[in-house]
Design an enzyme around this catalytic site. Structure first.
Site, mmCIF file in Angstrom:
data_model
loop_
_atom_site.group_PDB
_atom_site.id
_atom_site.type_symbol
_atom_site.label_atom_id
_atom_site.label_comp_id
_atom_site.label_asym_id
_atom_site.label_seq_id
_atom_site.Cartn_x
_atom_site.Cartn_y
_atom_site.Cartn_z
ATOM 1 N N LEU A 112 0.813 -1.183 0.103
ATOM 2 C CA LEU A 112 0.078 -0.060 0.113
ATOM 3 C C LEU A 112 0.787 1.225 0.026
ATOM 4 O O LEU A 112 1.667 1.313 0.661
ATOM 5 C CB LEU A 112 -0.986 0.100 1.302
ATOM 6 N N ASP A 113 0.537 2.253 -0.859
ATOM 7 C CA ASP A 113 1.342 3.305 -0.764
ATOM 8 C C ASP A 113 1.246 4.021 0.644
ATOM 9 O O ASP A 113 0.441 3.718 1.316
ATOM 10 C CB ASP A 113 0.771 4.385 -1.756
#
Length: 197
Positions: A48-49
């Site tokens: 996930l960013d």
């Protein structure tokens, strides 16, 4: 607060907070997974960013990691996105049928407008809202996961994403396993047969 596990677990659910880096190695300016999870030889199955929140799965099982994250067997992932603007059915259809993002065209996905989830935690810090710009919530389920794909898709149809939360991977969801940001939970992979197929 970091949780410590006394026995070997092979599947961990983690609610990744905003701005936490999806890595165990040190980062010069941001917290990482190592600040929350104290289990040796465990790795995230997917990423996930930093500016995205929500469900992350971690495992020490290489085959399970492959089954969760490899493009050939990638599990569907469901996101809730707070976007700037109000979606029309035309814009939702564009998202559903795939969007040309220049370097690739997104695959067909599920996309619908939803009410703001009443079970969702407040983001810290909160998003900056503009009084002259309404916001809306979308639920999107993708079977692919290229870099910043959801943000790029919504921006391409004129609905820039302000907040992005992954709420489900395959059959595993934060609604059925409620976790506050930074909390984690060990689950028996035998209960997740669909992730091994």
């Amino acid at each position: 607060m970091a949780k410590h596990y006394t026995s070997a677990m092979s599947l961990i659910l983690f609610n990744k907070p905003f701005q936490v880096m999806c890595q165990f190695s040190a980062h010069p300016g941001r917290p990482t997974l190592a600040d929350y999870i104290k289990i040796p030889d465990i790795y995230p199955a997917g990423r996930l960013d930093a500016d995205s929140e929500g469900l992350l799965l971690l495992t020490d099982d290489g085959q399970l990691q492959h089954n969760i994250s490899h493009p050939a067997v990638k599990q569907p992932k469901t996101y809730m996105a707070q976007v700037e603007g109000v979606p029309t059915e035309v814009l939702l259809e564009r998202l559903r049928h795939g969007v040309d993002l220049g370097d690739f065209r997104s695959k067909p996905c599920q996309a619908r407008q939803i009410e703001e989830p009443d079970w969702l935690w407040p983001r810290d810090p909160p998003i900056r809202q503009r009084q002259d710009k309404p916001t809306s919530w979308l639920a999107l389920t993708l079977t692919e996961g290229k870099n910043r794909q959801v943000r790029r898709m919504t921006a391409a149809v004129g609905l820039p994403t302000l907040r992005l939360v992954r709420v489900a991977i395959g059959q595993v969801s934060l609604q059925s396993h409620p976790l506050w940001p930074g909390e984690s939970l060990a689950i028996d992979p035998a209960d997740l047969v669909t992730l091994r197929k």
